[in-house]
Structure formats: structure tokens, C-alpha cells
Design a protein around this motif. Sequence first.
Motif, PDB file in Angstrom:
ATOM      1  N   LYS A 132       7.601 -19.415  19.155  1.00 30.23           N
ATOM      2  CA  LYS A 132       8.339 -18.451  19.580  1.00 30.23           C
ATOM      3  C   LYS A 132       7.423 -17.489  19.956  1.00 30.23           C
ATOM      4  O   LYS A 132       7.468 -16.480  20.874  1.00 30.23           O
ATOM      5  CB  LYS A 132       9.377 -17.832  18.491  1.00 30.23           C
ATOM      6  CG  LYS A 132      10.407 -19.015  18.399  1.00 30.23           C
ATOM      7  CD  LYS A 132      11.438 -18.369  17.327  1.00 30.23           C
ATOM      8  CE  LYS A 132      12.609 -19.392  17.197  1.00 30.23           C
ATOM      9  NZ  LYS A 132      13.325 -19.021  16.020  1.00 30.23           N
ATOM     10  N   LEU A 133       6.257 -17.106  18.940  1.00 31.43           N
ATOM     11  CA  LEU A 133       5.311 -15.962  19.157  1.00 31.43           C
ATOM     12  C   LEU A 133       4.499 -16.374  20.521  1.00 31.43           C
ATOM     13  O   LEU A 133       4.393 -15.368  21.221  1.00 31.43           O
ATOM     14  CB  LEU A 133       4.435 -16.140  17.974  1.00 31.43           C
ATOM     15  CG  LEU A 133       3.216 -15.015  17.868  1.00 31.43           C
ATOM     16  CD1 LEU A 133       3.787 -13.513  18.304  1.00 31.43           C
ATOM     17  CD2 LEU A 133       2.388 -14.874  16.870  1.00 31.43           C
ATOM     18  N   GLU A 134       4.109 -17.450  20.620  1.00 31.84           N
ATOM     19  CA  GLU A 134       3.235 -18.025  21.823  1.00 31.84           C
ATOM     20  C   GLU A 134       4.143 -17.647  22.982  1.00 31.84           C
ATOM     21  O   GLU A 134       3.591 -16.920  24.182  1.00 31.84           O
ATOM     22  CB  GLU A 134       2.979 -19.407  21.747  1.00 31.84           C
ATOM     23  CG  GLU A 134       2.190 -19.685  22.954  1.00 31.84           C
ATOM     24  CD  GLU A 134       1.788 -21.318  22.977  1.00 31.84           C
ATOM     25  OE1 GLU A 134       2.068 -22.084  23.970  1.00 31.84           O
ATOM     26  OE2 GLU A 134       1.594 -21.710  21.802  1.00 31.84           O
ATOM     27  N   ASP A 135       5.523 -17.876  23.287  1.00 37.52           N
ATOM     28  CA  ASP A 135       6.526 -17.539  24.270  1.00 37.52           C
ATOM     29  C   ASP A 135       6.494 -16.124  24.279  1.00 37.52           C
ATOM     30  O   ASP A 135       6.523 -15.628  25.732  1.00 37.52           O
ATOM     31  CB  ASP A 135       7.606 -18.180  24.148  1.00 37.52           C
ATOM     32  CG  ASP A 135       7.742 -19.803  24.295  1.00 37.52           C
ATOM     33  OD1 ASP A 135       6.754 -20.304  24.637  1.00 37.52           O
ATOM     34  OD2 ASP A 135       8.673 -20.627  23.787  1.00 37.52           O
ATOM     35  N   PHE A 136       6.769 -15.258  23.413  1.00 35.41           N
ATOM     36  CA  PHE A 136       6.561 -13.837  23.430  1.00 35.41           C
ATOM     37  C   PHE A 136       5.453 -13.192  24.013  1.00 35.41           C
ATOM     38  O   PHE A 136       5.681 -12.449  24.908  1.00 35.41           O
ATOM     39  CB  PHE A 136       6.944 -13.519  21.994  1.00 35.41           C
ATOM     40  CG  PHE A 136       6.977 -11.771  21.806  1.00 35.41           C
ATOM     41  CD1 PHE A 136       8.275 -11.074  22.086  1.00 35.41           C
ATOM     42  CD2 PHE A 136       5.816 -11.318  21.224  1.00 35.41           C
ATOM     43  CE1 PHE A 136       8.244  -9.652  22.119  1.00 35.41           C
ATOM     44  CE2 PHE A 136       5.770  -9.700  21.187  1.00 35.41           C
ATOM     45  CZ  PHE A 136       6.922  -9.114  21.445  1.00 35.41           C
TER      46      PHE A 136
ATOM     47  N   SER B  81       8.551  -5.758  18.536  1.00 32.10           N
ATOM     48  CA  SER B  81       8.559  -6.708  17.270  1.00 32.10           C
ATOM     49  C   SER B  81       9.244  -7.877  17.914  1.00 32.10           C
ATOM     50  O   SER B  81       9.952  -7.742  18.796  1.00 32.10           O
ATOM     51  CB  SER B  81       9.800  -5.974  16.330  1.00 32.10           C
ATOM     52  OG  SER B  81       9.135  -4.656  15.629  1.00 32.10           O
ATOM     53  N   TRP B  82       8.565  -8.879  17.487  1.00 36.32           N
ATOM     54  CA  TRP B  82       9.306 -10.320  17.736  1.00 36.32           C
ATOM     55  C   TRP B  82       9.939 -10.766  16.810  1.00 36.32           C
ATOM     56  O   TRP B  82       9.923 -10.532  15.557  1.00 36.32           O
ATOM     57  CB  TRP B  82       7.998 -11.107  18.296  1.00 36.32           C
ATOM     58  CG  TRP B  82       7.042 -11.599  17.170  1.00 36.32           C
ATOM     59  CD1 TRP B  82       6.196 -10.801  16.649  1.00 36.32           C
ATOM     60  CD2 TRP B  82       7.127 -12.817  16.400  1.00 36.32           C
ATOM     61  NE1 TRP B  82       5.305 -11.640  15.570  1.00 36.32           N
ATOM     62  CE2 TRP B  82       6.127 -12.798  15.401  1.00 36.32           C
ATOM     63  CE3 TRP B  82       7.635 -13.944  16.244  1.00 36.32           C
ATOM     64  CZ2 TRP B  82       5.688 -13.994  14.495  1.00 36.32           C
ATOM     65  CZ3 TRP B  82       7.429 -15.231  15.549  1.00 36.32           C
ATOM     66  CH2 TRP B  82       6.466 -14.914  14.609  1.00 36.32           C
ATOM     67  N   LYS B  83      10.916 -11.552  16.869  1.00 35.58           N
ATOM     68  CA  LYS B  83      12.075 -12.060  15.889  1.00 35.58           C
ATOM     69  C   LYS B  83      11.332 -13.248  15.200  1.00 35.58           C
ATOM     70  O   LYS B  83      11.017 -14.304  15.704  1.00 35.58           O
ATOM     71  CB  LYS B  83      13.131 -12.531  16.640  1.00 35.58           C
ATOM     72  CG  LYS B  83      14.024 -11.414  17.277  1.00 35.58           C
ATOM     73  CD  LYS B  83      15.262 -11.602  17.814  1.00 35.58           C
ATOM     74  CE  LYS B  83      15.790 -10.849  18.673  1.00 35.58           C
ATOM     75  NZ  LYS B  83      15.758  -9.344  18.465  1.00 35.58           N
ATOM     76  N   VAL B  84      11.348 -13.286  13.972  1.00 34.00           N
ATOM     77  CA  VAL B  84      10.890 -14.299  12.960  1.00 34.00           C
ATOM     78  C   VAL B  84      12.144 -15.304  12.743  1.00 34.00           C
ATOM     79  O   VAL B  84      13.214 -14.786  12.388  1.00 34.00           O
ATOM     80  CB  VAL B  84      10.218 -13.812  11.563  1.00 34.00           C
ATOM     81  CG1 VAL B  84       9.903 -14.949  10.962  1.00 34.00           C
ATOM     82  CG2 VAL B  84       8.846 -12.925  11.885  1.00 34.00           C
ATOM     83  N   GLY B  85      11.925 -16.497  12.877  1.00 36.15           N
ATOM     84  CA  GLY B  85      12.901 -17.112  12.675  1.00 36.15           C
ATOM     85  C   GLY B  85      12.582 -18.377  11.373  1.00 36.15           C
ATOM     86  O   GLY B  85      11.396 -18.105  10.798  1.00 36.15           O
ATOM     87  N   LEU B  86      13.391 -19.131  11.055  1.00 34.21           N
ATOM     88  CA  LEU B  86      13.210 -20.091  10.026  1.00 34.21           C
ATOM     89  C   LEU B  86      12.273 -21.427  10.686  1.00 34.21           C
ATOM     90  O   LEU B  86      11.591 -22.174   9.809  1.00 34.21           O
ATOM     91  CB  LEU B  86      14.548 -20.781   9.470  1.00 34.21           C
ATOM     92  CG  LEU B  86      15.258 -19.656   9.056  1.00 34.21           C
ATOM     93  CD1 LEU B  86      16.694 -20.266   8.376  1.00 34.21           C
ATOM     94  CD2 LEU B  86      14.651 -19.075   7.863  1.00 34.21           C
TER      95      LEU B  86
END
Length: 52
Positions: free
Chosen positions: A19-23, A8-13
Motif C-alpha cells: 500500500k505504501l509503495e502504491d501510494f 497521510s497514508w492509510k495503515v491497514g492490517l
Amino acid sequence: MKEYKVESWKVGLSKNNEKLEDFLNEHARNGWKVIHIAEQTTRVVFERYKNR
């Protein structure tokens, strides 16, 4: 032989796309390939060859 993992990737505000791309890029550097992203959750399924 292939191996799989679900993370799971962390969803932020903010900056969710970055963030998804980095993950995803972090996992790609380790030989993982995305085979599924669940639409209603933050789960991503990866696969790679175990004997690489």
C-alpha cells in the motif's frame, strides 16, 4: 519555485508495504518527490517544482 504537500497514508492490517509503495508511486507519477517520512506517524512530505 518549489511547492510542498504533506499527506497521510492509510495503515491497514495487511499488505502495508504494498500500500505504501502504491501510494508513493502514484505521487511520483504526478511529479512529487518524497523528502521526509515521519517515523512515528503516517505522514509523508513531498515536493515538486511548481512550474514544471
